[in-house]
Design an enzyme around this catalytic site. Structure first.
Site, PDB file in Angstrom:
ATOM      1  CG  PHE A 162      -1.852   1.097   1.191  1.00 42.34           C
ATOM      2  CD1 PHE A 162      -3.202   0.957   0.486  1.00 42.34           C
ATOM      3  CD2 PHE A 162      -1.486   2.419   1.741  1.00 42.34           C
ATOM      4  CE1 PHE A 162      -4.120   2.059   0.459  1.00 42.34           C
ATOM      5  CE2 PHE A 162      -2.642   3.388   1.833  1.00 42.34           C
ATOM      6  CZ  PHE A 162      -3.720   3.248   1.039  1.00 42.34           C
ATOM      7  CG  ASP A 172       5.444   3.455   1.808  1.00 37.13           C
ATOM      8  OD1 ASP A 172       5.646   4.144   2.928  1.00 37.13           O
ATOM      9  OD2 ASP A 172       4.768   3.429   1.017  1.00 37.13           O
ATOM     10  CE  LYS A 220      -0.243   5.176   7.837  1.00 37.12           C
ATOM     11  NZ  LYS A 220      -1.614   5.766   7.916  1.00 37.12           N
TER      12      LYS A 220
END
Length: 374
Positions: free
Chosen positions: A123, A208, A237
């Site tokens: 993702f 990532d 995040k």
């Protein structure tokens, strides 16, 4: 717009690892805004930094320099690897930046190569390019035709990456721990093997670390568990402790952007950068990277004691898997018992609590889950 299914609760305030609903009920939060609130809710130093910066300078755009942005870029480079930083607002934007870097780098250095190898189940965001990069057709298929240039292979399979590599391949893009699918860590030797393969073939390694970065796995960055350095790394995040901010770091080898190649109106604004600087300061001062490693072991043991099919994870990034499709019912039952957990599918529960979580709170969560499972 109804782009998701919300749980039947409205949270109105929080403090540390606790949140409160509009009826005054207290919940223990083991989701932290999906791995965002590294210091928990309403951390006083983050709140103070945001308030002070809001009274000083909120936004000027990237037509000019700002002191918080320069300081934050310097600190991220000190903590990670020699690089330059592009600031944006979300993990998807950071990964879009990485994809654009890879394409320009391939045009310059690999005879126009543009394909990026990613993994099934990964993702990387919800924009058209990043949802295509992610290996989950349930998210990308509704938006066909999709952009060209992505090859998906099984995770933790170095031979599959080798087999998928061609003269058109410019980079490999990986999560050191697959998060959204339910916490799947890289096997020993996998990331190092990919690094070596990229070096042999003259390709970029892009990691990532949107979910894994900034202490969550028990190191500042997950790549540090594997003894390698990426060419490109993305962060988001937890960077702002709840304030939206993201970053893409590129080593001198990969830093091919020139003025006009990319941009962001709000990226790296003084308000978000001040919040991020406060987050990094508290993590460092309070030893929360080591604390995350320690509490990760406690959490892993607590989940393992529930007798589920499988427990997996690293640091404060853990998951448990049921043999039966009961995860969503379990999530709701925990919420009813004032415990916040995350069902990522019908079988798996994700735990990504604030880095400040205590052993006592983990024990409390284990007791609640034991009662729910009776």
């Amino acid at each position: 717009m109804q782009t998701g299914r919300r749980l039947p609760v409205t949270f109105v305030r929080g403090r540390g690892c606790l949140v409160y609903d509009d009826a005054g009920n207290e919940y223990l939060d083991l989701v932290a805004g999906i791995a965002v609130n590294l210091l928990g809710h309403a951390h006083p130093e983050v709140a103070a930094a945001v308030a002070q910066q809001a009274k000083t300078l909120i936004h000027t755009s990237n037509l000019y320099f700002s002191q918080p942005q320069v300081e934050l870029a310097r600190r991220l480079v000190e903590l990670s690897f020699p690089s330059r930083v592009f600031f944006c607002n979300s993990g998807a934007e950071a990964n879009e930046t990485a994809i654009k870097l890879a394409r320009k780098w391939g045009a310059r250095n690999r005879d126009g190569a543009f394909q990026i190898i990613t993994t099934l189940g990964s993702f990387h965001g919800r924009t058209l390019a990043t949802v295509t990069a992610g290996g989950q057709p349930k998210y990308s298929d509704p938006f066909k035709p999709l952009p060209d240039g992505f090859m998906h292979v099984p995770y933790n399979d170095l031979d599959a990456i080798r087999a998928a590599t061609s003269a058109r391949t410019v980079a490999v893009m990986l999560e050191p721990v697959m998060g959204e699918i339910g916490i799947v860590p890289a096997k020993p030797g996998y990331i190092a093997g990919v690094r070596k393969w990229c070096d042999e073939k003259g390709m970029l390694l892009m990691l990532d670390e949107v979910q894994t970065g900034l202490g969550r796995t028990g190191r500042w960055f997950a790549f540090q568990h594997h003894g390698v350095t990426p060419d490109v790394m993305t962060l988001a995040k937890g960077l702002g402790g709840g304030v939206p901010i993201a970053a893409c770091l590129a080593s001198p080898k990969a830093d091919v952007f020139e003025p006009g190649d990319h941009g962001s109106t709000f990226g790296g604004n003084p308000l978000a950068c001040a919040a991020a600087l406060a987050v990094l300061h508290v993590i460092d001062r309070d030893g929360l990277v080591g604390h995350a490693a320690e509490m990760g072991e406690v959490l892993h043991g607590a989940i393992h004691g529930l007798g589920v099919k499988e427990v997996r994870g690293i640091g404060l990034m853990q998951a448990m898997e049921f043999a039966e499709p009961r995860a969503k019912a379990f999530q709701q039952a925990c919420l009813d018992a004032r415990l916040v957990v995350n069902a990522v599918d019908d079988h798996s529960i994700r735990f990504v609590p604030p880095l400040i979580v205590t052993a006592q709170q983990i024990d409390q969560a284990q007791h609640t889950m034991q009662e729910v499972l009776k």
